[in-house]
Design a protein around this motif. Structure first.
Motif, mmCIF file in Angstrom:
data_model
loop_
_atom_site.group_PDB
_atom_site.id
_atom_site.type_symbol
_atom_site.label_atom_id
_atom_site.label_comp_id
_atom_site.label_asym_id
_atom_site.label_seq_id
_atom_site.Cartn_x
_atom_site.Cartn_y
_atom_site.Cartn_z
ATOM 1 N N LEU A 1 0.904 -1.261 0.117
ATOM 2 C CA LEU A 1 0.099 0.065 -0.062
ATOM 3 C C LEU A 1 0.800 1.376 0.148
ATOM 4 C CD1 LEU A 1 -2.622 1.302 0.123
ATOM 5 C CD2 LEU A 1 -2.383 1.340 2.735
ATOM 6 N N GLU A 2 0.661 1.867 -0.956
ATOM 7 C CA GLU A 2 1.569 3.269 -1.222
ATOM 8 C C GLU A 2 0.622 4.357 -0.682
ATOM 9 O OE1 GLU A 2 3.021 6.127 -4.860
ATOM 10 O OE2 GLU A 2 1.920 4.451 -5.134
ATOM 11 N N VAL A 3 1.196 5.127 0.340
ATOM 12 C CA VAL A 3 0.321 6.415 0.614
ATOM 13 C C VAL A 3 1.131 7.548 0.648
ATOM 14 C CG1 VAL A 3 -0.633 7.225 2.865
ATOM 15 C CG2 VAL A 3 -0.494 4.782 2.734
ATOM 16 N N ALA A 4 0.527 8.600 -0.101
ATOM 17 C CA ALA A 4 1.116 9.769 -0.372
ATOM 18 C C ALA A 4 0.007 10.900 -0.002
ATOM 19 C CB ALA A 4 1.252 9.973 -1.929
ATOM 20 N N GLN A 5 0.782 11.847 0.801
ATOM 21 C CA GLN A 5 0.117 13.086 1.108
ATOM 22 C C GLN A 5 0.372 14.134 0.068
ATOM 23 O OE1 GLN A 5 -0.244 14.322 5.368
ATOM 24 N NE2 GLN A 5 0.755 16.215 4.405
ATOM 25 N N LEU A 6 -0.715 14.569 -0.504
ATOM 26 C CA LEU A 6 -0.294 15.625 -1.414
ATOM 27 C C LEU A 6 -0.885 16.951 -1.164
ATOM 28 C CD1 LEU A 6 -1.492 13.475 -4.653
ATOM 29 C CD2 LEU A 6 0.644 13.560 -3.748
ATOM 30 N N ASP A 7 0.039 17.721 -0.960
ATOM 31 C CA ASP A 7 -0.304 19.161 -0.775
ATOM 32 C C ASP A 7 -0.244 20.163 -1.981
ATOM 33 O OD1 ASP A 7 -0.941 18.717 2.206
ATOM 34 O OD2 ASP A 7 1.055 18.907 2.460
ATOM 35 N N ILE A 8 -1.493 20.708 -2.593
ATOM 36 C CA ILE A 8 -1.688 21.472 -3.581
ATOM 37 C C ILE A 8 -1.637 22.902 -3.305
ATOM 38 C CG2 ILE A 8 -3.279 21.972 -5.558
ATOM 39 C CD1 ILE A 8 -1.876 18.832 -5.020
ATOM 40 N N ARG A 9 -0.879 23.606 -4.487
ATOM 41 C CA ARG A 9 -0.832 25.187 -4.185
ATOM 42 C C ARG A 9 -2.233 25.711 -4.044
ATOM 43 N NH1 ARG A 9 3.208 24.667 -8.545
ATOM 44 N NH2 ARG A 9 5.355 24.785 -7.530
ATOM 45 N N PRO A 10 -2.199 26.866 -3.207
ATOM 46 C CA PRO A 10 -3.679 27.525 -3.207
ATOM 47 C C PRO A 10 -4.133 27.887 -4.630
ATOM 48 C CG PRO A 10 -2.283 28.383 -1.359
ATOM 49 C CD PRO A 10 -1.383 27.489 -2.506
#
Length: 113
Positions: free
Chosen positions: A28-37
């Motif tokens: 299980l790959e888990v990636a937290q992705l924070d996107i620019r406003p």
């Protein structure tokens, strides 16, 4: 997957002859992705295109992209792979993956490794 969720897909996992489901391990790959406003819509559109790349990779089983309700610029990507090598070597090293990343990275504040 809840209604309105950004993206999901799956492929049926073949079972090895003579093996039991509890004997096999899924990565299980888990990636937290924070996107620019202000870039969430662009990211979701790019991910819709990129998920075709993910789901075409050898060893791919399923994925989900979930949007965080506490931080509207954060997403959690869950991808299931048959083996660790399917993820680390097959997916990460493929030319198609590098191309698909470019379209998503534009919207991200950083890209997880």
């Amino acid at each position: 997957m809840p209604a309105g969720a950004p993206g999901a897909g799956s492929r049926e996992r073949p079972q090895a002859k003579g093996s039991r489901p509890e004997d096999s391990c899924i990565i299980l790959e888990v990636a937290q992705l924070d996107i620019r406003p202000g870039q969430c819509d662009a990211f979701e559109a790019a991910f819709k295109r990129a998920q075709a790349i993910i789901s075409s990779m050898p060893g791919y089983l399923s994925h989900q992209l979930q949007k965080c309700i506490e931080k509207d610029h954060r997403y959690l990507l869950l991808v299931q792979w048959e083996t660790l090598e399917d993820h680390t070597e097959g997916f990460r090293q493929s030319p198609a993956t590098r191309s698909g990343k470019r379209s998503c990275i534009i919207s991200m504040s950083h890209f997880p490794m």
